[in-house]
Enzyme design. Structure first.
Site, PDB file in Angstrom:
ATOM      1  N   GLN A  26       1.094  -1.185  -0.065  1.00 29.12           N
ATOM      2  CA  GLN A  26      -0.101   0.146  -0.215  1.00 29.12           C
ATOM      3  C   GLN A  26       0.658   1.404  -0.250  1.00 29.12           C
ATOM      4  O   GLN A  26       0.306   2.285  -0.178  1.00 29.12           O
ATOM      5  CB  GLN A  26      -0.692   0.209   1.183  1.00 29.12           C
ATOM      6  CG  GLN A  26      -1.903  -1.231   0.779  1.00 29.12           C
ATOM      7  CD  GLN A  26      -2.834  -0.881   2.424  1.00 29.12           C
ATOM      8  OE1 GLN A  26      -2.245  -0.586   3.310  1.00 29.12           O
ATOM      9  NE2 GLN A  26      -4.010  -2.775   2.377  1.00 29.12           N
ATOM     10  N   HIS A  34      -1.411   1.007   5.963  1.00 28.99           N
ATOM     11  CA  HIS A  34      -2.205   1.628   6.738  1.00 28.99           C
ATOM     12  C   HIS A  34      -1.645   3.515   6.919  1.00 28.99           C
ATOM     13  O   HIS A  34      -0.731   3.610   7.911  1.00 28.99           O
ATOM     14  CB  HIS A  34      -2.547   1.351   7.891  1.00 28.99           C
ATOM     15  CG  HIS A  34      -3.786   0.214   7.775  1.00 28.99           C
ATOM     16  ND1 HIS A  34      -4.575  -0.105   9.140  1.00 28.99           N
ATOM     17  CD2 HIS A  34      -4.201  -0.455   6.209  1.00 28.99           C
ATOM     18  CE1 HIS A  34      -5.011  -2.193   8.299  1.00 28.99           C
ATOM     19  NE2 HIS A  34      -5.263  -1.214   6.992  1.00 28.99           N
ATOM     20  N   GLU A  71     -15.958   3.797   8.663  1.00 26.22           N
ATOM     21  CA  GLU A  71     -16.879   4.576   9.586  1.00 26.22           C
ATOM     22  C   GLU A  71     -16.539   6.314   8.992  1.00 26.22           C
ATOM     23  O   GLU A  71     -15.838   6.605   8.141  1.00 26.22           O
ATOM     24  CB  GLU A  71     -15.844   5.057  11.016  1.00 26.22           C
ATOM     25  CG  GLU A  71     -16.167   4.150  11.750  1.00 26.22           C
ATOM     26  CD  GLU A  71     -15.757   4.046  13.731  1.00 26.22           C
ATOM     27  OE1 GLU A  71     -14.776   2.841  14.035  1.00 26.22           O
ATOM     28  OE2 GLU A  71     -14.893   5.125  13.230  1.00 26.22           O
ATOM     29  N   TYR A 107     -11.617   8.555  18.860  1.00 22.78           N
ATOM     30  CA  TYR A 107     -12.620   8.509  17.603  1.00 22.78           C
ATOM     31  C   TYR A 107     -12.288   6.484  18.401  1.00 22.78           C
ATOM     32  O   TYR A 107     -12.924   5.873  16.773  1.00 22.78           O
ATOM     33  CB  TYR A 107     -12.254   7.955  16.197  1.00 22.78           C
ATOM     34  CG  TYR A 107     -12.792  10.319  16.127  1.00 22.78           C
ATOM     35  CD1 TYR A 107     -13.739  10.044  15.614  1.00 22.78           C
ATOM     36  CD2 TYR A 107     -12.265  11.192  16.048  1.00 22.78           C
ATOM     37  CE1 TYR A 107     -14.663  11.848  15.323  1.00 22.78           C
ATOM     38  CE2 TYR A 107     -12.332  12.064  16.339  1.00 22.78           C
ATOM     39  CZ  TYR A 107     -13.610  12.809  15.563  1.00 22.78           C
ATOM     40  OH  TYR A 107     -14.240  13.951  15.953  1.00 22.78           O
ATOM     41  N   TYR A 146      -9.789  -9.806  10.459  1.00 23.27           N
ATOM     42  CA  TYR A 146      -9.699 -10.673   9.120  1.00 23.27           C
ATOM     43  C   TYR A 146     -10.015 -12.132   9.335  1.00 23.27           C
ATOM     44  O   TYR A 146     -10.835 -13.072   8.803  1.00 23.27           O
ATOM     45  CB  TYR A 146      -8.452 -10.528   8.507  1.00 23.27           C
ATOM     46  CG  TYR A 146      -8.786  -9.257   7.868  1.00 23.27           C
ATOM     47  CD1 TYR A 146      -9.508  -8.255   6.963  1.00 23.27           C
ATOM     48  CD2 TYR A 146      -7.900  -7.689   8.462  1.00 23.27           C
ATOM     49  CE1 TYR A 146      -9.625  -7.282   6.643  1.00 23.27           C
ATOM     50  CE2 TYR A 146      -7.931  -6.573   8.188  1.00 23.27           C
ATOM     51  CZ  TYR A 146      -8.232  -6.412   7.595  1.00 23.27           C
ATOM     52  OH  TYR A 146      -8.467  -4.435   6.708  1.00 23.27           O
TER      53      TYR A 146
END
Length: 367
Positions: free
Chosen positions: A82, A144, A238, A248, A259
Site C-alpha cells: 500500500q 495503513h 466509518e 474516535y 480478518y
C-alpha cells in the site's frame, strides 16, 4: 445511464432510507494507462495533476491530454504494497505561491513513515522541495498510511494517518502519530491552538486520535466542519465528524472484527469515545471523498461522494443537520475499484480507477 439505490445499515443499528434521484449522466474517459492512480488535483490553468502510487506525478493539460513524461523532482517514495506516492494537493493560494503538497511513504520496509512535503511547480518540474512532516516513530511493513490532505481557512492543513496495521494499540497513545489526524501550518510548524499542545508527553501535531486508516477527508466551508472516513477491519468502516481533541475509539471500540473472525473489542461504544455518523458493515473499503458543490448536478448539491474499493461504486451520502439522512450507490455499472473522487471546478465529477491500467473518468449530464 441511471443510478442505482441501496439501503445501508448505519451505526446504532439505524436503517437509512436510500436517497434516490433520477439523474442522467454519461461517463467520459479523460486519461488512461495510469499505474494505480491515487489522487487528483485541479490547477488554475484548467489542467490536472495525478499521482501514481508507483512514485510518479503526472500532468493532464487543459485540453485533457495526459503528458507522456512524469514531472521531475518528486521526493523519493517507498513503494511496496500500500506504500507509495499518495495525495497531491494544490495550495489554496497557488496563484501566487505555485506551491503544491505531496504525501507519500518514505523510508524502507523495516523503517518507514508517512511523509508530507511541499514544492514549487515549474515548467522544469518540482523545485524548492521541503519535507514538512514525517510520522514518528518509524514502523515496519507496508500498510495503513492514511495520506489525505484538507486545507482549513486559517492557513493550516490536516493530514490523515493510519495505524500501520500491526500497531493498532498505538492509536490510543498521544506520544506518537500512529492512528491519528495531525494539523500543521503550511510551512510545517505547529499551530499554537492545537488541542494536545499542552498535554504532557503528547506530540504537538496531533489533532484527533483513535483512527485506523483515514482515507478520505474534506473541509465543508459552508458548514465549517471537517468530515473523514476510515477503513474498519472486517466491517466497521466509518464516516466521522472530526473535532479537535476527540478520540474516535480505535481499537477500543469497533463495529468490525478481525480478518480471521476474532473479536478485536467487545465494545461498539464507550464513554469519551466518539461514535461514527454511519458505519458500513460489510466493509465497502472507502478511499477518497469529495463534497459536491457543482452546478451540473443540482440533485447532488451538498452531498458527500465516497469512492470505494471493495464495493466498486461511489456512495453519495446526504447529510441533514450534521446527520446522515440517506445514501445512494452510483457508477456500479462500471465495475471498477475507485481510488478517488473529486468535484471539479467545471461542475463535473471526476473519478480515479484503482488498477494497473487506471483511468481518470469525467461524469457529466447525459446529452
Amino acid at each position: 445511464m441511471k443510478s442505482n439505490a441501496t439501503a445501508l445499515t448505519a451505526a446504532l443499528v439505524m436503517t437509512l432510507a436510500p436517497a434516490v434521484y433520477a439523474v442522467d449522466y454519461q461517463v467520459e474517459t479523460v486519461a488512461e494507462g495510469l499505474e494505480f492512480p491515487w489522487s487528483l488535483a485541479f490547477l488554475p490553468d484548467g489542467g490536472m495533476l495525478v499521482t501514481e502510487r508507483a512514485w510518479r506525478l503526472r500532468y493532464i493539460n487543459a485540453e485533457g491530454e495526459l503528458q507522456a513524461a512524469a514531472i521531475d523532482g518528486v521526493p523519493e517514495a517507498f513503494v511496496s504494497g500500500q506504500a507509495g506516492l499518495f495525495e497531491v494537493a494544490v495550495d489554496p493560494e497557488y496563484a501566487t505561491t505555485k506551491r503544491i503538497f505531496l504525501s507519500y511513504a518514505c523510508g524502507t520496509l523495516q523503517a518507514n513513515h508517512t511523509c508530507l512535503s511541499s514544492a514549487t511547480l515549474t515548467e522544469r518540474g518540482l523545485e524548492n522541495v521541503d519535507e514538512l512532516f514525517r510520522v514518528q516513530p518509524a514502523k515496519a511493513g507496508s500498510a495503513h498510511y492514511g495520506g489525505r490532505i484538507a486545507f482549513l481557512p486559517d492557513h493550516s492543513l490536516l493530514l490523515t494517518l493510519g495505524d500501520g496495521f500491526d500497531y493498532r494499540e498505538q492509536a490510543q497513545k498521544t506520544g506518537n502519530h500512529i492512528g491519528s489526524i495531525v494539523r500543521l501550518n503550511r510551512d510545517g510548524s505547529v499551530p499554537e491552538d492545537n488541542p494536545y499542545l499542552d498535554q504532557p508527553g503528547a506530540l504537538p501535531e496531533l489533532y484527533s486520535i483513535g483512527h485506523r486508516n483515514v482515507q478520505g477527508i474534506v473541509y465543508d466551508a459552508q458548514n465549517n466542519r471537517v468530515l473523514s472516513h476510515e477503513h474498519g477491519p472486517r466491517g466497521g468502516d466509518e464516516l466521522n465528524l472530526i473535532a479537535p481533541g476527540n478520540n474516535y475509539g480505535w481499537p477500543k471500540i469497533t463495529y468490525g472484527v478481525d480478518y480471521n473472525g476474532s473479536i478485536i473489542s467487545p465494545h461498539t461504544a464507550l464513554p469519551g469515545l466518539e461514535q461514527p455518523l454511519v458505519q458500513w458493515t460489510p466493509s465497502i473499503a472507502p478511499s477518497g471523498m469529495a463534497l459536491y458543490r457543482g452546478e451540473l448536478f443540482p440533485q447532488w448539491q451538498g452531498s458527500l461522494m465516497v469512492s470505494t474499493l471493495a464495493d466498486r461504486n461511489i456512495r453519495r451520502v446526504e447529510l441533514d443537520d450534521g446527520q446522515v439522512s440517506g445514501q445512494e450507490t452510483l457508477f456500479g455499472e462500471l465495475q471498477a475499484r475507485f481510488r478517488d473522487v473529486r468535484s471539479g471546478p467545471d461542475g463535473a465529477l471526476y473519478l480515479l480507477t484503482d488498477a494497473s491500467d487506471g483511468k481518470v473518468l469525467k461524469v457529466v449530464p447525459a446529452n
